[in-house]
Design a protein around this motif. Sequence first.
Motif, PDB file in Angstrom:
ATOM      1  N   THR A 270       0.911  -1.255  -0.602  1.00 58.96           N
ATOM      2  CA  THR A 270       0.082   0.012   0.538  1.00 58.96           C
ATOM      3  C   THR A 270       1.058   1.241  -0.101  1.00 58.96           C
ATOM      4  OG1 THR A 270      -1.988  -1.412   0.825  1.00 58.96           O
ATOM      5  CG2 THR A 270      -1.764   0.950   1.350  1.00 58.96           C
ATOM      6  N   VAL A 271       0.355   2.312  -1.350  1.00 61.88           N
ATOM      7  CA  VAL A 271       1.506   3.291  -1.209  1.00 61.88           C
ATOM      8  C   VAL A 271       0.519   4.425  -1.380  1.00 61.88           C
ATOM      9  CG1 VAL A 271       3.376   4.735  -2.311  1.00 61.88           C
ATOM     10  CG2 VAL A 271       3.385   2.634  -1.902  1.00 61.88           C
ATOM     11  N   ASP A 272       0.745   5.740  -0.585  1.00 57.86           N
ATOM     12  CA  ASP A 272      -0.912   6.458  -0.264  1.00 57.86           C
ATOM     13  C   ASP A 272      -1.854   5.892  -0.700  1.00 57.86           C
ATOM     14  OD1 ASP A 272       1.599   8.370  -0.557  1.00 57.86           O
ATOM     15  OD2 ASP A 272       2.251   8.358  -2.399  1.00 57.86           O
ATOM     16  N   GLY A 273      -2.112   4.977   0.258  1.00 55.81           N
ATOM     17  CA  GLY A 273      -3.450   4.762   0.353  1.00 55.81           C
ATOM     18  C   GLY A 273      -4.408   3.754  -0.415  1.00 55.81           C
ATOM     19  N   LYS A 274      -2.882   3.691  -1.858  1.00 57.71           N
ATOM     20  CA  LYS A 274      -3.821   3.221  -2.808  1.00 57.71           C
ATOM     21  C   LYS A 274      -2.959   1.620  -3.197  1.00 57.71           C
ATOM     22  CE  LYS A 274      -4.365   6.474  -6.819  1.00 57.71           C
ATOM     23  NZ  LYS A 274      -3.503   6.941  -7.520  1.00 57.71           N
ATOM     24  N   LYS A 275      -3.661   0.159  -3.054  1.00 56.60           N
ATOM     25  CA  LYS A 275      -3.029  -1.170  -3.441  1.00 56.60           C
ATOM     26  C   LYS A 275      -2.521  -1.118  -4.687  1.00 56.60           C
ATOM     27  CE  LYS A 275      -5.838  -3.231  -0.187  1.00 56.60           C
ATOM     28  NZ  LYS A 275      -4.870  -4.323   1.180  1.00 56.60           N
ATOM     29  N   LEU A 276      -0.821  -1.089  -4.452  1.00 58.09           N
ATOM     30  CA  LEU A 276      -0.375  -1.380  -5.773  1.00 58.09           C
ATOM     31  C   LEU A 276       0.747  -3.770  -5.579  1.00 58.09           C
ATOM     32  CD1 LEU A 276       2.508   1.236  -5.653  1.00 58.09           C
ATOM     33  CD2 LEU A 276       0.188   1.135  -6.772  1.00 58.09           C
ATOM     34  N   VAL A 277      -0.407  -3.217  -6.711  1.00 60.40           N
ATOM     35  CA  VAL A 277       0.632  -5.095  -6.861  1.00 60.40           C
ATOM     36  C   VAL A 277       1.673  -5.636  -7.431  1.00 60.40           C
ATOM     37  CG1 VAL A 277      -0.705  -7.675  -7.450  1.00 60.40           C
ATOM     38  CG2 VAL A 277      -1.934  -6.024  -7.170  1.00 60.40           C
ATOM     39  N   SER A 278       3.153  -6.178  -8.009  1.00 61.10           N
ATOM     40  CA  SER A 278       4.361  -6.367  -8.029  1.00 61.10           C
ATOM     41  C   SER A 278       3.961  -7.168  -9.478  1.00 61.10           C
ATOM     42  CB  SER A 278       5.394  -7.069  -7.763  1.00 61.10           C
ATOM     43  OG  SER A 278       5.164  -8.512  -7.257  1.00 61.10           O
ATOM     44  N   VAL A 279       4.543  -7.524  -9.926  1.00 62.95           N
ATOM     45  CA  VAL A 279       4.506  -8.047 -11.921  1.00 62.95           C
ATOM     46  C   VAL A 279       4.273  -9.846 -11.117  1.00 62.95           C
ATOM     47  CG1 VAL A 279       6.163  -8.660 -13.523  1.00 62.95           C
ATOM     48  CG2 VAL A 279       5.879  -6.948 -12.834  1.00 62.95           C
ATOM     49  N   ASP A 280       4.536  -9.970 -10.428  1.00 63.05           N
ATOM     50  CA  ASP A 280       4.344 -11.674  -9.616  1.00 63.05           C
ATOM     51  C   ASP A 280       3.385 -11.906  -9.095  1.00 63.05           C
ATOM     52  OD1 ASP A 280       7.237 -12.498 -10.308  1.00 63.05           O
ATOM     53  OD2 ASP A 280       8.160 -12.158  -8.234  1.00 63.05           O
ATOM     54  N   GLY A 281       3.221 -11.052  -8.353  1.00 64.92           N
ATOM     55  CA  GLY A 281       1.062 -10.785  -7.987  1.00 64.92           C
ATOM     56  C   GLY A 281       0.317 -10.602  -9.176  1.00 64.92           C
ATOM     57  N   GLU A 282       0.828  -9.521 -10.337  1.00 64.30           N
ATOM     58  CA  GLU A 282       0.047  -9.640 -11.440  1.00 64.30           C
ATOM     59  C   GLU A 282      -0.002 -11.195 -11.988  1.00 64.30           C
ATOM     60  OE1 GLU A 282      -0.079  -6.890 -15.857  1.00 64.30           O
ATOM     61  OE2 GLU A 282       1.675  -6.188 -14.022  1.00 64.30           O
ATOM     62  N   ASN A 283       0.317 -11.950 -12.442  1.00 63.76           N
ATOM     63  CA  ASN A 283       0.725 -12.872 -12.784  1.00 63.76           C
ATOM     64  C   ASN A 283       0.155 -13.781 -12.545  1.00 63.76           C
ATOM     65  OD1 ASN A 283       2.336 -12.202 -15.250  1.00 63.76           O
ATOM     66  ND2 ASN A 283       4.100 -12.830 -13.987  1.00 63.76           N
ATOM     67  N   LEU A 284      -0.464 -13.664 -10.978  1.00 66.60           N
ATOM     68  CA  LEU A 284      -1.069 -14.805  -9.866  1.00 66.60           C
ATOM     69  C   LEU A 284      -2.289 -14.711 -10.552  1.00 66.60           C
ATOM     70  CD1 LEU A 284       1.036 -15.057  -7.113  1.00 66.60           C
ATOM     71  CD2 LEU A 284       1.134 -17.325  -8.549  1.00 66.60           C
ATOM     72  N   ILE A 285      -2.633 -13.358 -10.428  1.00 65.46           N
ATOM     73  CA  ILE A 285      -3.772 -12.955 -10.829  1.00 65.46           C
ATOM     74  C   ILE A 285      -4.587 -13.560 -11.835  1.00 65.46           C
ATOM     75  CG2 ILE A 285      -5.569 -10.899 -11.083  1.00 65.46           C
ATOM     76  CD1 ILE A 285      -4.253  -8.973  -9.076  1.00 65.46           C
TER      77      ILE A 285
END
Length: 216
Positions: free
Chosen positions: A38-53
């Motif tokens: 979580t950065v500045d109130g926003k959830k950020l997903v890394s590249v590995d997490g994006e691939n899992l989704i």
Amino acid sequence: MAKTIKEIAEELGVSKQAVFKKIKQVPLSTEIEKFISTVDGKKLVSVDGENLIKQAFQRKQKTANVNVDAKDDGKDDGKMFTVGSNAGNTVDGIPFASQERENTLVATFQTAIDALTSQLEAKDQQLAAKDRQLEEKDKQLERQTKTIEELATSLAVAQHTAQAAQALHAGTIQRQIEDVPIIQAEELKVVKETAEKIMPEYEKRRSIFSRIFGGR
């Protein structure tokens, strides 16, 4: 590069709610937790997490495609037809936000935003015009106040001048009245002095005439 849930949803052609629901389901919820920050109130997903989704949605899509194929082959048992008929439009019971529908919604919202923006701009222009009118009225009032002050000053000067003239005139008359006895006394003094000068000569001539003509 890390992405937001919204960006991933747009790439998948689904809604943010569908992505949030997916990442809360096991086993994805335990696998992806370390790839989300979580950065500045926003959830950020890394590249590995994006691939899992994306893999999770691809597995779901494959299942949906199989159901659709089964329907087309006439091999569905009714229940499969019920699920498969909406499989291409839903993910875990949440409707897909197709690109066309999303574009329509975006266009609708943009139109509403533009209309509100135009209304606000019009209101701002009206307020600015009223501010200019108030400024002009303030200037007019200031000019009128200044004119009144100048007239009041001129009137006070005129009254003071008139009073001074009246006082001067009255003082002149008074001095003239007071000077009359002095002038009269001076005139009498001159007459007396003149008479005193003339009388001895007159008496002298009178004595001469008396001796000549025998008068005493």
